[in-house]
Design a protein around this motif. Structure first.
Motif, PDB file in Angstrom:
ATOM      1  N   LEU A  52      12.966   1.745  -3.788  1.00 47.35           N
ATOM      2  CA  LEU A  52      12.676   0.827  -2.689  1.00 47.35           C
ATOM      3  C   LEU A  52      13.545   1.221  -1.502  1.00 47.35           C
ATOM      4  O   LEU A  52      14.778   1.134  -1.573  1.00 47.35           O
ATOM      5  CB  LEU A  52      12.979  -0.615  -3.091  1.00 47.35           C
ATOM      6  N   LEU A  53      12.912   1.675  -0.434  1.00 44.69           N
ATOM      7  CA  LEU A  53      13.671   2.120   0.738  1.00 44.69           C
ATOM      8  C   LEU A  53      14.440   0.988   1.396  1.00 44.69           C
ATOM      9  O   LEU A  53      15.500   1.217   1.964  1.00 44.69           O
ATOM     10  CB  LEU A  53      12.732   2.765   1.765  1.00 44.69           C
ATOM     11  N   ASP A  54      13.914  -0.239   1.317  1.00 41.17           N
ATOM     12  CA  ASP A  54      14.577  -1.345   1.990  1.00 41.17           C
ATOM     13  C   ASP A  54      15.790  -1.870   1.227  1.00 41.17           C
ATOM     14  O   ASP A  54      16.527  -2.689   1.741  1.00 41.17           O
ATOM     15  CB  ASP A  54      13.609  -2.482   2.332  1.00 41.17           C
ATOM     16  N   THR A  55      16.000  -1.399   0.007  1.00 45.30           N
ATOM     17  CA  THR A  55      17.178  -1.843  -0.750  1.00 45.30           C
ATOM     18  C   THR A  55      18.030  -0.681  -1.246  1.00 45.30           C
ATOM     19  O   THR A  55      19.177  -0.882  -1.614  1.00 45.30           O
ATOM     20  CB  THR A  55      16.772  -2.648  -2.001  1.00 45.30           C
ATOM     21  N   GLY A  56      17.460   0.508  -1.309  1.00 50.28           N
ATOM     22  CA  GLY A  56      18.165   1.638  -1.897  1.00 50.28           C
ATOM     23  C   GLY A  56      18.118   1.597  -3.414  1.00 50.28           C
ATOM     24  O   GLY A  56      18.719   2.419  -4.091  1.00 50.28           O
ATOM     25  N   TYR A  57      17.399   0.643  -3.980  1.00 50.18           N
ATOM     26  CA  TYR A  57      17.313   0.450  -5.421  1.00 50.18           C
ATOM     27  C   TYR A  57      16.121   1.215  -5.972  1.00 50.18           C
ATOM     28  O   TYR A  57      15.108   1.385  -5.303  1.00 50.18           O
ATOM     29  CB  TYR A  57      17.157  -1.046  -5.724  1.00 50.18           C
ATOM     30  N   GLY A  58      16.240   1.682  -7.206  1.00 54.60           N
ATOM     31  CA  GLY A  58      15.123   2.364  -7.826  1.00 54.60           C
ATOM     32  C   GLY A  58      15.227   2.369  -9.330  1.00 54.60           C
ATOM     33  O   GLY A  58      16.273   2.039  -9.895  1.00 54.60           O
ATOM     34  N   VAL A  59      14.117   2.724  -9.967  1.00 57.01           N
ATOM     35  CA  VAL A  59      14.077   2.865 -11.422  1.00 57.01           C
ATOM     36  C   VAL A  59      13.450   4.211 -11.752  1.00 57.01           C
ATOM     37  O   VAL A  59      12.606   4.719 -11.018  1.00 57.01           O
ATOM     38  CB  VAL A  59      13.282   1.728 -12.113  1.00 57.01           C
ATOM     39  N   ASP A  85       5.316  -1.935   1.517  1.00 56.08           N
ATOM     40  CA  ASP A  85       4.351  -0.835   1.475  1.00 56.08           C
ATOM     41  C   ASP A  85       3.821  -0.603   0.063  1.00 56.08           C
ATOM     42  O   ASP A  85       2.640  -0.283  -0.116  1.00 56.08           O
ATOM     43  CB  ASP A  85       4.970   0.441   2.050  1.00 56.08           C
ATOM     44  N   TYR A  86       4.668  -0.778  -0.952  1.00 59.04           N
ATOM     45  CA  TYR A  86       4.160  -0.716  -2.331  1.00 59.04           C
ATOM     46  C   TYR A  86       3.119  -1.814  -2.557  1.00 59.04           C
ATOM     47  O   TYR A  86       2.074  -1.586  -3.151  1.00 59.04           O
ATOM     48  CB  TYR A  86       5.290  -0.876  -3.355  1.00 59.04           C
ATOM     49  N   GLN A 102       2.389   8.610   7.608  1.00 58.32           N
ATOM     50  CA  GLN A 102       3.168   7.783   8.529  1.00 58.32           C
ATOM     51  C   GLN A 102       4.650   7.788   8.153  1.00 58.32           C
ATOM     52  O   GLN A 102       5.435   7.074   8.748  1.00 58.32           O
ATOM     53  CB  GLN A 102       2.642   6.349   8.526  1.00 58.32           C
ATOM     54  N   ARG A 103       4.993   8.553   7.131  1.00 62.58           N
ATOM     55  CA  ARG A 103       6.368   8.666   6.617  1.00 62.58           C
ATOM     56  C   ARG A 103       6.908   7.348   6.082  1.00 62.58           C
ATOM     57  O   ARG A 103       8.104   7.097   6.079  1.00 62.58           O
ATOM     58  CB  ARG A 103       7.300   9.260   7.666  1.00 62.58           C
ATOM     59  N   ARG A 104       6.004   6.505   5.599  1.00 61.98           N
ATOM     60  CA  ARG A 104       6.397   5.243   4.979  1.00 61.98           C
ATOM     61  C   ARG A 104       6.417   5.372   3.467  1.00 61.98           C
ATOM     62  O   ARG A 104       6.941   4.506   2.779  1.00 61.98           O
ATOM     63  CB  ARG A 104       5.453   4.137   5.424  1.00 61.98           C
ATOM     64  N   LEU A 140       1.990 -15.585  -4.074  1.00 62.56           N
ATOM     65  CA  LEU A 140       3.255 -15.047  -3.579  1.00 62.56           C
ATOM     66  C   LEU A 140       3.172 -13.528  -3.416  1.00 62.56           C
ATOM     67  O   LEU A 140       3.631 -12.981  -2.418  1.00 62.56           O
ATOM     68  CB  LEU A 140       4.399 -15.409  -4.531  1.00 62.56           C
ATOM     69  N   LEU A 141       2.560 -12.839  -4.378  1.00 60.79           N
ATOM     70  CA  LEU A 141       2.461 -11.387  -4.303  1.00 60.79           C
ATOM     71  C   LEU A 141       1.479 -10.933  -3.222  1.00 60.79           C
ATOM     72  O   LEU A 141       1.664  -9.886  -2.614  1.00 60.79           O
ATOM     73  CB  LEU A 141       2.066 -10.807  -5.657  1.00 60.79           C
ATOM     74  N   ARG A 142       0.449 -11.723  -2.999  1.00 59.28           N
ATOM     75  CA  ARG A 142      -0.523 -11.374  -1.946  1.00 59.28           C
ATOM     76  C   ARG A 142       0.022 -11.681  -0.554  1.00 59.28           C
ATOM     77  O   ARG A 142      -0.369 -11.060   0.424  1.00 59.28           O
ATOM     78  CB  ARG A 142      -1.836 -12.095  -2.162  1.00 59.28           C
ATOM     79  N   HIS A 143       0.931 -12.658  -0.458  1.00 56.83           N
ATOM     80  CA  HIS A 143       1.500 -13.082   0.826  1.00 56.83           C
ATOM     81  C   HIS A 143       3.008 -13.246   0.700  1.00 56.83           C
ATOM     82  O   HIS A 143       3.525 -14.357   0.840  1.00 56.83           O
ATOM     83  CB  HIS A 143       0.867 -14.401   1.273  1.00 56.83           C
ATOM     84  N   PRO A 144       3.750 -12.161   0.428  1.00 58.81           N
ATOM     85  CA  PRO A 144       5.194 -12.303   0.220  1.00 58.81           C
ATOM     86  C   PRO A 144       5.906 -12.736   1.500  1.00 58.81           C
ATOM     87  O   PRO A 144       5.744 -12.110   2.534  1.00 58.81           O
ATOM     88  CB  PRO A 144       5.635 -10.898  -0.220  1.00 58.81           C
ATOM     89  N   PRO A 145       6.665 -13.813   1.424  1.00 58.16           N
ATOM     90  CA  PRO A 145       7.332 -14.324   2.618  1.00 58.16           C
ATOM     91  C   PRO A 145       8.414 -13.377   3.138  1.00 58.16           C
ATOM     92  O   PRO A 145       8.704 -13.380   4.320  1.00 58.16           O
ATOM     93  CB  PRO A 145       7.939 -15.655   2.157  1.00 58.16           C
ATOM     94  N   TRP A 146       8.986 -12.560   2.264  1.00 57.15           N
ATOM     95  CA  TRP A 146      10.054 -11.668   2.680  1.00 57.15           C
ATOM     96  C   TRP A 146       9.524 -10.390   3.333  1.00 57.15           C
ATOM     97  O   TRP A 146      10.252  -9.681   3.994  1.00 57.15           O
ATOM     98  CB  TRP A 146      10.960 -11.305   1.507  1.00 57.15           C
ATOM     99  N   ALA A 147       8.245 -10.071   3.127  1.00 55.21           N
ATOM    100  CA  ALA A 147       7.704  -8.813   3.636  1.00 55.21           C
ATOM    101  C   ALA A 147       7.409  -8.898   5.125  1.00 55.21           C
ATOM    102  O   ALA A 147       7.564  -7.926   5.843  1.00 55.21           O
ATOM    103  CB  ALA A 147       6.450  -8.412   2.875  1.00 55.21           C
ATOM    104  N   GLY A 148       6.951 -10.049   5.577  1.00 54.27           N
ATOM    105  CA  GLY A 148       6.622 -10.167   6.987  1.00 54.27           C
ATOM    106  C   GLY A 148       5.457  -9.274   7.395  1.00 54.27           C
ATOM    107  O   GLY A 148       5.317  -8.900   8.541  1.00 54.27           O
ATOM    108  N   GLY A 149       4.645  -8.857   6.422  1.00 56.57           N
ATOM    109  CA  GLY A 149       3.532  -7.958   6.707  1.00 56.57           C
ATOM    110  C   GLY A 149       3.998  -6.525   6.724  1.00 56.57           C
ATOM    111  O   GLY A 149       5.177  -6.230   6.740  1.00 56.57           O
ATOM    112  N   THR A 150       3.049  -5.599   6.740  1.00 57.83           N
ATOM    113  CA  THR A 150       3.392  -4.176   6.830  1.00 57.83           C
ATOM    114  C   THR A 150       3.427  -3.762   8.273  1.00 57.83           C
ATOM    115  O   THR A 150       2.886  -4.415   9.150  1.00 57.83           O
ATOM    116  CB  THR A 150       2.379  -3.331   6.034  1.00 57.83           C
ATOM    117  N   ARG A 151       4.095  -2.653   8.499  1.00 55.53           N
ATOM    118  CA  ARG A 151       4.236  -2.163   9.867  1.00 55.53           C
ATOM    119  C   ARG A 151       2.941  -1.718  10.446  1.00 55.53           C
ATOM    120  O   ARG A 151       2.057  -1.240   9.929  1.00 55.53           O
ATOM    121  CB  ARG A 151       5.210  -0.992   9.889  1.00 55.53           C
TER     122      ARG A 151
END
Length: 151
Positions: A52-59, A85-86, A102-104, A140-151
């Motif tokens: 996840l680019l916005d957290t630096g976290y990954g699996v 974006d995921y 788009q380098r996203r 929640l997954l279709r409209h995540p409040p933290w995402a604010g939409g995609t760029r």
């Protein structure tokens, strides 16, 4: 630089192994429904890293020829994108090619394996998985409040 959201700050505190195990189990449960005709022989003994680019976290996940499980390190191929974006890919609001150009969406490592996985992502209909979630979680997954939409 943007401020990290609360969910991304909390996610960054997690150790990698439990979420990798959860992701692997989820893929094992859904694999035959999402990809009924895919034998995954091309993925046997390989590993992939989802970051996840916005957290630096990954699996890192590994496929042993029969099942997905947690992996280690950077993997043979790595995918990195923002959480929004995921989600956009899973909901088919964006396709992986568009995000890549788009380098996203970053794909690093084994180019051939990365292309196969990207094509698999592009062809996947995630509606089966989303439809099995409780209605509030689907919303929640279709409209995540933290995402604010995609760029």
């Amino acid at each position: 630089m943007t401020r990290a959201t609360l969910p991304s700050r909390l996610l960054a505190l997690l150790p990698e192994t439990p979420p990798a195990c959860a992701c692997a189990q989820l893929l094992n449960l859904l694999r035959h429904r999402l990809w009924p005709d895919e034998d995954f022989s091309w993925l046997a003994g390989r590993s992939l890293r989802l970051a996840l680019l916005d957290t630096g976290y990954g699996v890192t996940l590994r496929f042993d020829g029969r099942r997905f499980g947690p992996g280690r390190g950077q993997g043979d191929v790595g995918f990195a994108a923002a959480a929004a974006d995921y989600w956009a890919m899973a909901l088919r609001r964006e396709d992986p090619d568009t995000l890549f150009f788009q380098r996203r969406l970053r794909i690093e490592g084994d180019t051939e394996l990365g292309l196969q996985l990207k094509n698999l992502l592009d062809a996947t209909d995630w509606s089966y998985a989303l439809a099995r979630l409780p209605a509030p979680l689907q919303h929640l997954l279709r409209h995540p409040p933290w995402a604010g939409g995609t760029r």
